[in-house]
Design a protein around this motif. Structure first.
Motif, PDB file in Angstrom:
ATOM      1  N   ILE A 253       0.456  -0.973  -0.532  1.00 57.17           N
ATOM      2  CA  ILE A 253      -0.657   0.225   0.683  1.00 57.17           C
ATOM      3  C   ILE A 253       0.836   1.386  -0.109  1.00 57.17           C
ATOM      4  O   ILE A 253       1.730   1.146   1.011  1.00 57.17           O
ATOM      5  CB  ILE A 253      -0.881  -0.125   1.611  1.00 57.17           C
ATOM      6  CG1 ILE A 253      -1.489  -1.074   1.491  1.00 57.17           C
ATOM      7  CG2 ILE A 253      -2.048   1.099   1.014  1.00 57.17           C
ATOM      8  CD1 ILE A 253      -2.603  -1.765   2.710  1.00 57.17           C
TER       9      ILE A 253
ATOM     10  N   TYR B   2       1.779   5.532  -0.097  1.00 59.75           N
ATOM     11  CA  TYR B   2       1.141   6.525   1.174  1.00 59.75           C
ATOM     12  C   TYR B   2       2.230   7.551   0.342  1.00 59.75           C
ATOM     13  O   TYR B   2       2.764   8.043  -0.131  1.00 59.75           O
ATOM     14  CB  TYR B   2       1.276   6.626   2.409  1.00 59.75           C
ATOM     15  CG  TYR B   2       0.514   5.058   3.025  1.00 59.75           C
ATOM     16  CD1 TYR B   2      -1.167   5.790   3.688  1.00 59.75           C
ATOM     17  CD2 TYR B   2       1.039   3.710   3.332  1.00 59.75           C
ATOM     18  CE1 TYR B   2      -1.795   4.298   3.690  1.00 59.75           C
ATOM     19  CE2 TYR B   2       0.087   2.587   3.467  1.00 59.75           C
ATOM     20  CZ  TYR B   2      -1.521   3.279   3.429  1.00 59.75           C
ATOM     21  OH  TYR B   2      -2.308   2.079   4.254  1.00 59.75           O
ATOM     22  N   ASP B   3       1.523   8.964   0.382  1.00 59.36           N
ATOM     23  CA  ASP B   3       2.167  10.227   0.185  1.00 59.36           C
ATOM     24  C   ASP B   3       3.819  10.633   0.518  1.00 59.36           C
ATOM     25  O   ASP B   3       4.291  11.754   0.577  1.00 59.36           O
ATOM     26  CB  ASP B   3       0.875  10.930   0.308  1.00 59.36           C
ATOM     27  CG  ASP B   3      -0.165  11.238  -0.234  1.00 59.36           C
ATOM     28  OD1 ASP B   3       0.894  10.113  -1.803  1.00 59.36           O
ATOM     29  OD2 ASP B   3      -1.107  11.656  -0.438  1.00 59.36           O
TER      30      ASP B   3
ATOM     31  N   ALA C 227       5.884   3.625   1.502  1.00 60.00           N
ATOM     32  CA  ALA C 227       4.592   1.872   1.063  1.00 60.00           C
ATOM     33  C   ALA C 227       4.592   1.434   2.380  1.00 60.00           C
ATOM     34  O   ALA C 227       6.001   1.277   2.465  1.00 60.00           O
ATOM     35  CB  ALA C 227       5.526   1.323  -0.327  1.00 60.00           C
TER      36      ALA C 227
ATOM     37  N   VAL D 228      -8.265   1.023   6.436  1.00 61.17           N
ATOM     38  CA  VAL D 228      -8.359   2.698   4.972  1.00 61.17           C
ATOM     39  C   VAL D 228      -9.093   3.823   5.796  1.00 61.17           C
ATOM     40  O   VAL D 228      -8.742   4.526   4.829  1.00 61.17           O
ATOM     41  CB  VAL D 228     -10.235   1.522   4.705  1.00 61.17           C
ATOM     42  CG1 VAL D 228      -9.907   0.565   3.552  1.00 61.17           C
ATOM     43  CG2 VAL D 228     -10.965   2.066   5.394  1.00 61.17           C
TER      44      VAL D 228
ATOM     45  N   GLY E 234      -6.228   6.393   4.171  1.00 61.90           N
ATOM     46  CA  GLY E 234      -6.299   5.941   2.718  1.00 61.90           C
ATOM     47  C   GLY E 234      -5.229   5.429   1.988  1.00 61.90           C
ATOM     48  O   GLY E 234      -4.662   4.249   3.043  1.00 61.90           O
ATOM     49  N   GLY E 235      -3.774   6.113   1.187  1.00 62.74           N
ATOM     50  CA  GLY E 235      -3.760   4.850   0.302  1.00 62.74           C
ATOM     51  C   GLY E 235      -4.190   4.564  -1.024  1.00 62.74           C
ATOM     52  O   GLY E 235      -5.520   4.629  -1.246  1.00 62.74           O
ATOM     53  N   GLN E 236      -3.152   3.684  -1.478  1.00 62.72           N
ATOM     54  CA  GLN E 236      -3.493   3.046  -2.666  1.00 62.72           C
ATOM     55  C   GLN E 236      -2.749   1.387  -2.728  1.00 62.72           C
ATOM     56  O   GLN E 236      -1.381   1.187  -2.359  1.00 62.72           O
ATOM     57  CB  GLN E 236      -3.106   3.711  -4.316  1.00 62.72           C
ATOM     58  CG  GLN E 236      -3.399   3.276  -4.935  1.00 62.72           C
ATOM     59  CD  GLN E 236      -2.567   4.117  -6.378  1.00 62.72           C
ATOM     60  OE1 GLN E 236      -2.066   5.020  -6.704  1.00 62.72           O
ATOM     61  NE2 GLN E 236      -2.981   3.352  -7.455  1.00 62.72           N
ATOM     62  N   LEU E 237      -4.133   0.443  -2.524  1.00 63.23           N
ATOM     63  CA  LEU E 237      -3.131  -0.360  -2.718  1.00 63.23           C
ATOM     64  C   LEU E 237      -2.989  -0.734  -4.453  1.00 63.23           C
ATOM     65  O   LEU E 237      -2.940  -1.109  -5.655  1.00 63.23           O
ATOM     66  CB  LEU E 237      -4.393  -1.776  -2.980  1.00 63.23           C
ATOM     67  CG  LEU E 237      -3.852  -3.127  -2.926  1.00 63.23           C
ATOM     68  CD1 LEU E 237      -3.283  -3.518  -1.116  1.00 63.23           C
ATOM     69  CD2 LEU E 237      -5.810  -3.482  -3.045  1.00 63.23           C
ATOM     70  N   VAL E 238      -1.725  -0.776  -4.208  1.00 61.60           N
ATOM     71  CA  VAL E 238      -0.122  -1.410  -4.945  1.00 61.60           C
ATOM     72  C   VAL E 238      -0.426  -2.363  -5.551  1.00 61.60           C
ATOM     73  O   VAL E 238      -0.030  -2.771  -7.412  1.00 61.60           O
ATOM     74  CB  VAL E 238       1.249  -0.363  -4.847  1.00 61.60           C
ATOM     75  CG1 VAL E 238       2.033  -0.842  -6.184  1.00 61.60           C
ATOM     76  CG2 VAL E 238       0.699   0.875  -4.484  1.00 61.60           C
TER      77      VAL E 238
ATOM     78  N   ARG F  48     -10.724  -4.907  -3.261  1.00 59.25           N
ATOM     79  CA  ARG F  48     -11.549  -3.718  -3.354  1.00 59.25           C
ATOM     80  C   ARG F  48     -12.465  -3.461  -3.146  1.00 59.25           C
ATOM     81  O   ARG F  48     -13.405  -2.062  -2.542  1.00 59.25           O
ATOM     82  CB  ARG F  48     -10.748  -3.800  -4.915  1.00 59.25           C
ATOM     83  CG  ARG F  48      -9.272  -3.810  -4.994  1.00 59.25           C
ATOM     84  CD  ARG F  48      -9.015  -3.931  -6.450  1.00 59.25           C
ATOM     85  NE  ARG F  48      -7.750  -3.959  -6.489  1.00 59.25           N
ATOM     86  CZ  ARG F  48      -6.752  -3.015  -6.634  1.00 59.25           C
ATOM     87  NH1 ARG F  48      -7.040  -1.973  -6.176  1.00 59.25           N
ATOM     88  NH2 ARG F  48      -5.253  -3.674  -6.933  1.00 59.25           N
TER      89      ARG F  48
ATOM     90  N   LYS G 211     -14.012  -0.470  -0.918  1.00 60.57           N
ATOM     91  CA  LYS G 211     -14.877   0.293  -0.893  1.00 60.57           C
ATOM     92  C   LYS G 211     -16.257   0.599   0.025  1.00 60.57           C
ATOM     93  O   LYS G 211     -16.120   1.856  -0.028  1.00 60.57           O
ATOM     94  CB  LYS G 211     -15.498  -0.065  -2.708  1.00 60.57           C
ATOM     95  CG  LYS G 211     -14.976   0.360  -3.895  1.00 60.57           C
ATOM     96  CD  LYS G 211     -15.226   0.167  -5.251  1.00 60.57           C
ATOM     97  CE  LYS G 211     -14.056   0.578  -5.867  1.00 60.57           C
ATOM     98  NZ  LYS G 211     -14.849  -0.322  -7.644  1.00 60.57           N
TER      99      LYS G 211
END
Length: 171
Positions: A7, A9-10, A118, A136, A139-143, A156, A160
């Motif tokens: 995952i 993250y910024d 990450a 969740v 935040g973050g993005q599942l890579v 996923r 959501k």
């Protein structure tokens, strides 16, 4: 069998908070972790830095010193045994690499923008319905995952749904 989740993250601070939350949930037996590593891409020089949760060199040295002392006591030289044991344990710990492969983490993290981080998580098992809503929130993005396409799609969808749900509190 363990599953890998990556995952992005910024920033490093958020990734650290996620790792801390996962470790807390591990202590609560909501998730069984095999490994959790925060990887940052430094803003200054763009280099990749791994923040391992387990220090194998330190653990090896401590274990070696303990066993060296015990063996040293048998031969009436406990301090020499502890010193030799600590050195041998540290050397052994430096070559041990459990969990997620370091080279793989560095290679995948090269795609992070400078300043980002990450979390690489190797999970043996978890209570998904309790873990996902907590993660969740950050935040973050599942890579990447090691799940099958079907299981990843289901994950996923769970993410959501967790994002849509408002927290409810019993009165």
């Amino acid at each position: 069998m363990s599953n890998l989740f990556v995952i992005a993250y910024d920033d490093l601070a958020t990734a650290d908070r996620v790792r801390d939350k996962l470790l807390s949930m591990n202590r609560e037996h909501l998730v069984e972790l095999e490994d959790v590593v925060v990887v940052e891409r430094r803003e200054k020089d763009g280099k990749i830095k791994l923040h391992q949760a387990v220090n194998h060199v330190g653990n090896g040295a401590a274990g070696g010193a303990l066993w060296g002392s015990v063996i040293g006591l048998l031969f009436l030289v406990p301090f020499l045994g502890a010193a030799v044991g600590a050195a041998a344990g540290a050397a052994g710990g430096s070559v041990v690499d459990t969990g997620v492969n370091d080279d793989f983490m560095k290679e995948l993290s090269a795609n992070l923008r400078p300043g980002a981080a990450a979390v690489f998580v190797l999970v043996r098992k978890s209570a998904r319905d309790k873990v996902i809503p907590e993660i969740v929130k950050f935040g973050g993005q599942l890579v990447q995952t090691s799940l099958s396409k079907e299981d990843e799609t289901h994950l996923r969808e769970m993410v959501k749904e967790a994002l849509k749900e408002e927290p409810t509190f019993a009165s």
